[in-house]
Design an enzyme around this catalytic site. Structure first.
Site, short mmCIF file in Angstrom:
data_model
loop_
_atom_site.label_atom_id
_atom_site.label_comp_id
_atom_site.label_asym_id
_atom_site.label_seq_id
_atom_site.Cartn_x
_atom_site.Cartn_y
_atom_site.Cartn_z
N ARG A 181 -5.08 -1.09 19.50
CA ARG A 181 -6.25 -1.92 19.22
C ARG A 181 -5.82 -2.96 18.19
O ARG A 181 -4.68 -2.94 17.72
CB ARG A 181 -7.47 -1.10 18.74
CG ARG A 181 -7.23 0.25 18.16
CD ARG A 181 -6.56 0.23 16.83
NE ARG A 181 -7.24 -0.65 15.93
CZ ARG A 181 -6.70 -1.24 14.91
NH1 ARG A 181 -5.43 -1.03 14.62
NH2 ARG A 181 -7.38 -2.08 14.16
N ASP A 222 -10.92 -11.19 15.35
CA ASP A 222 -10.63 -10.98 16.77
C ASP A 222 -10.83 -12.23 17.59
O ASP A 222 -10.34 -12.33 18.71
CB ASP A 222 -11.52 -9.86 17.32
CG ASP A 222 -11.12 -8.54 16.68
OD1 ASP A 222 -11.58 -8.29 15.54
OD2 ASP A 222 -10.32 -7.81 17.27
O1 MRU Z 1 -11.87 -2.50 17.41
P1 MRU Z 1 -10.52 -2.85 16.87
O2 MRU Z 1 -9.88 -1.76 16.08
O3 MRU Z 1 -9.60 -3.39 17.95
O4 MRU Z 1 -10.81 -4.04 15.87
C1 MRU Z 1 -9.77 -4.62 15.14
C2 MRU Z 1 -10.22 -5.59 14.15
O5 MRU Z 1 -11.39 -5.87 14.01
C3 MRU Z 1 -9.18 -6.32 13.38
O6 MRU Z 1 -9.64 -6.63 12.11
C4 MRU Z 1 -8.85 -7.58 14.15
O7 MRU Z 1 -8.30 -7.29 15.40
C5 MRU Z 1 -7.99 -8.54 13.47
S1 MRU Z 1 -6.45 -7.91 13.09
C6 MRU Z 1 -5.12 -8.31 13.56
#
Ligand code: MRU
Length: 370
Positions: free
Chosen positions: A53, A245
């Protein structure tokens, strides 16, 4: 980065030169387990259930997922199926679409016989580029930390940084986005302490960020998600840094649910709130992040149940709500650009605005939608 003295990335090509190994993040922090992905469905499942993730790592895994698909069957129909399967895994992180668009542009013009090799080559390149990008984000973020240190009155005391979710090397191929400046500052001898938001419901802060920081020897405390405002009010936070994201063209940033509330508290307490992002996380077609970015809604069981290590030693799940309760699980929120002090990219720092982003990515100027 290193774990117990051994160098790891979050994803790599297996020694058999075709299967793809990942750190299975669903077992962290309790166990460091490696899992091999052997087909496109393995890659899609790993993204969907969050074995991998974090926006950049989702993109890298999707790229290797295309390589696994092309190795099995590289006709046009398989190419299309693989693209659709991977694109449907998670909706919010734009790196997924970015990586798949890049793979498609490379592979579609090729004859099927050439697609597998080309796919592996491009997936490898996407991973290497990610490492380089994050290393640069670390440099520019370190400069920001030095600037803030130079301007503060407190002298040589510890510099406290608050972060939300996990935006470290586990969320990328290596280094991380929001954590890259923290690693660089710590390695440069700056006394850093990190406030780690636990980040309910999946607890990426408590489980992953805390694990990474401990492996690197960086002082930190895990706090409940609602503690940040109190800490900021009492002068205990010098800087907030998060990842994102998807960053809209207007500088709005979408990140793990709860980021917006941290930004509000930061603005109310004059704490700088910066967001670290690689170029591929910018969605140049998205003109208004609050209005337009699709917010993933995940299964309610992630809210009603909590997973952790049981006193018996095994990993288990316990229910924390009344049976039959109704729950909603919004995984991300959007922080409007006006609350963001600045963006940290591989090309440098800029204000969170279209003008700011275009000052670093002038080649995108012609694509303005307004
Ligand atoms: O749901 P996830 O664990 O994939 O969410 C990840 C995040 O929100 C991070 O902060 C985001 O991807 C930015 S990091 C490189």
């Amino acid at each position: 980065m290193k774990v117990n003295g051994k160098f790891y990335r979050s994803i790599w090509l297996n020694d058999d030169h075709w299967s793809v190994d990942i750190i299975d993040q669903t077992y962290l922090p309790h166990e460091l387990r490696i899992r091999s992905l052997k087909c496109v469905d393995d890659a899609a499942e790993a993204i969907r259930v969050m074995r991998v993730r974090g926006a950049p790592l989702i993109g890298a895994t999707a790229a290797y997922g295309m390589a696994l698909a092309m190795r099995e069957q590289a006709e046009d129909s398989s190419l299309q199926d693989a693209l659709e399967t991977l694109l449907a895994t998670r909706p919010t992180a734009v790196n997924l679409r970015w990586a798949l668009t890049r793979m498609e542009a490379e592979l579609r013009p090729l004859p099927p016989s050439g697609r597998a090799d080309a796919a592996y080559r491009l997936a490898h390149r996407i991973c290497e580029e990610d490492v380089d990008i994050n290393h640069r984000i670390g440099e520019h973020g370190l400069a920001l930390i030095r600037d803030l240190l130079a301007s503060r009155k407190k002298g040589s005391e510890v510099f406290h940084i608050l972060t939300h979710c996990n935006a470290g090397w586990l969320a990328t191929v290596d280094w991380g986005t929001a954590l890259a400046p923290i690693y660089r500052a710590h390695d440069a001898g700056i006394p850093i302490h990190v406030w780690v938001d636990e980040t309910r419901p999946r607890n990426q802060g408590a489980a992953l960020t805390a694990w990474e920081l401990a492996a690197h020897g960086i002082p930190h405390d895990v706090i409940v998600d609602n503690a940040g405002g109190h800490l900021m009010q009492h002068g205990l936070v010098d800087l907030c840094i998060t990842g994102t994201d998807r960053t809209a063209r207007n500088g709005d940033v979408c990140n793990k649910i709860g980021t917006y509330l941290k930004a509000l508290a930061a603005v109310d307490n004059q704490v700088p709130f910066h967001v670290a992002l690689p170029g591929p996380t910018i969605d140049w077609e998205m003109v208004d992040g609050v209005a337009g970015i699709p917010i993933e809604e995940r299964d309610a069981s992630e809210v009603t149940e909590v997973e952790g290590r049981l006193s018996s030693g095994g990993i288990g799940t316990v229910r924390i709500t009344p049976d039959g309760v109704s729950a909603r699980n919004y995984a991300f929120d959007v922080t409007p650009a006006r609350l963001v002090s600045g963006l940290i990219t591989e090309r440098g720092r800029c204000p969170a605005s279209e003008k700011g982003l275009l000052s670093l990515y002038p080649e995108r100027g012609g694509e303005t939608n307004d």
